[in-house]
Scaffold this active site. Sequence first.
Site, PDB file in Angstrom:
ATOM      1  N   GLY A  10       0.803  -1.213  -0.173  1.00  0.00           N
ATOM      2  CA  GLY A  10      -0.215   0.001  -0.055  1.00  0.00           C
ATOM      3  C   GLY A  10       0.877   0.967   0.317  1.00  0.00           C
ATOM      4  O   GLY A  10       2.396   1.262  -0.042  1.00  0.00           O
ATOM      5  N   PHE A  11       0.455   2.346   0.018  1.00  0.00           N
ATOM      6  CA  PHE A  11       0.654   3.838   0.058  1.00  0.00           C
ATOM      7  C   PHE A  11       2.505   4.331   1.194  1.00  0.00           C
ATOM      8  O   PHE A  11       3.204   4.071   1.032  1.00  0.00           O
ATOM      9  CB  PHE A  11      -0.481   4.729  -0.413  1.00  0.00           C
ATOM     10  CG  PHE A  11       0.173   6.096   0.437  1.00  0.00           C
ATOM     11  CD1 PHE A  11       1.504   6.292   0.222  1.00  0.00           C
ATOM     12  CD2 PHE A  11      -0.118   7.064   1.737  1.00  0.00           C
ATOM     13  CE1 PHE A  11       1.874   8.292   0.337  1.00  0.00           C
ATOM     14  CE2 PHE A  11       0.392   8.222   1.916  1.00  0.00           C
ATOM     15  CZ  PHE A  11       1.521   8.737   1.035  1.00  0.00           C
ATOM     16  N   TYR A 150     -14.959   1.790   8.474  1.00  0.00           N
ATOM     17  CA  TYR A 150     -13.908   2.368   8.778  1.00  0.00           C
ATOM     18  C   TYR A 150     -13.615   2.269  10.655  1.00  0.00           C
ATOM     19  O   TYR A 150     -12.915   2.130  10.582  1.00  0.00           O
ATOM     20  CB  TYR A 150     -13.442   3.541   7.539  1.00  0.00           C
ATOM     21  CG  TYR A 150     -11.683   3.405   7.855  1.00  0.00           C
ATOM     22  CD1 TYR A 150     -10.635   2.564   7.396  1.00  0.00           C
ATOM     23  CD2 TYR A 150     -11.466   5.147   8.050  1.00  0.00           C
ATOM     24  CE1 TYR A 150      -9.343   2.560   7.424  1.00  0.00           C
ATOM     25  CE2 TYR A 150      -9.624   5.019   8.094  1.00  0.00           C
ATOM     26  CZ  TYR A 150      -9.160   4.411   7.996  1.00  0.00           C
ATOM     27  OH  TYR A 150      -8.039   4.706   8.192  1.00  0.00           O
ATOM     28  N   TYR A 164      -4.992  -7.814  23.803  1.00  0.00           N
ATOM     29  CA  TYR A 164      -3.608  -8.595  23.647  1.00  0.00           C
ATOM     30  C   TYR A 164      -2.775  -7.968  24.954  1.00  0.00           C
ATOM     31  O   TYR A 164      -2.221  -8.621  25.245  1.00  0.00           O
ATOM     32  CB  TYR A 164      -2.985  -8.466  22.354  1.00  0.00           C
ATOM     33  CG  TYR A 164      -4.125  -9.504  21.750  1.00  0.00           C
ATOM     34  CD1 TYR A 164      -4.994  -9.770  21.550  1.00  0.00           C
ATOM     35  CD2 TYR A 164      -3.204 -10.899  21.219  1.00  0.00           C
ATOM     36  CE1 TYR A 164      -6.069 -10.442  21.227  1.00  0.00           C
ATOM     37  CE2 TYR A 164      -3.955 -12.295  20.749  1.00  0.00           C
ATOM     38  CZ  TYR A 164      -5.262 -12.230  20.215  1.00  0.00           C
ATOM     39  OH  TYR A 164      -5.818 -12.912  20.333  1.00  0.00           O
TER      40      TYR A 164
END
Length: 319
Positions: A10-11, A150, A164
Amino acid sequence: MRILITGGAGFIGSHLCDRLLSDDHSVVAIDNLITGSSNNISHLSENKNFSFIYHNVADYINFSDPVDAVMHFASPASPSQTAPTGYLQLPIQTLKAGALGTLNALGVAKKHAAVFLLASTSEVYGDPLEHPQSETYWGNVDPIGPRSVYDEAKRFAEALTMAYQRTHGVDTRIVRIFNTYGPRMAMDDGRAVPNFIHQALRETSLTIYGDGKQTRSFCYVDDLVNGIVALLESREHHPVNLGNPHEITIMELADAINKITNNTAGTVFTDGRTRSDPQQRQPDISRAEELLRWQPCISLQVGLQKTIKFYKDKLAAHK
Ligand code: UDP
């Protein structure tokens, strides 16, 4: 270190691959190329410290070789209403990359006792009621609005990462990335910077959504990558904003691009804004300044010039 980067084609992911390889790390990039592009990493194909795995991070990541760090950058990220790679066109994939992708990437980090770094976003602040946005602000997000696929995926990803860390002791980092631009953003990505540059280079009017008075703060990708590497090397588990605090209106951005490209076609107002398009956005970067001794140093003028040159060269090569 041996570092696994999801969204490595990706970018931002591909710039991160370049930087970590030049720091003598070995890098494995994972990508399913739905928004990334093999062109972004083709120059690395001969590098013996680089390898690429074609894989969707929403599916179990079977990675048995030892790894020292996992950096989770895979996700669509453009809010464009029309771009095929925007998250509004890929809603389920976006939710899966943020939820299942983060779970799978955390699983790899846990298995190998590796550092885990999550690429989160200023979108966790939604359409903010606090300005500028500091990490302590909880945000103003519509949980079922168009951007929620998103925003909520990234908010879930942050919650999972902290769980986590607290439950399994995974050594985690969370970066909240504000608007970033630079070479390799897909030209048809639909976001303001590539759209405007593309329009200016074709000598057409730049499409301003709404009245153009909405603000953003644009960070050049090299500055961002420096901050991400500094965060990786730190011991900070809590989210850290990275971005350029220089805030401008979208109208000012368009004017700056028209000026650099000598485009005389000006601007045109259109109705392209998505519902819950934030009215203003500016990072408070005091945590990054304090913890990482980091500040962006590339001005908008210089960053835009470099980016425009990249697109000009790309267009010339296709002629
Ligand atoms: N925008 C615009 N014209 C365009 C593309 C975007 O006026 O051709 C506006 C958009 O409505 C938003 C701002 O520019 O208010 C920044 O949009 P972008 O898509 O770059 O990213 P965002 O910051 O919204 O995630």
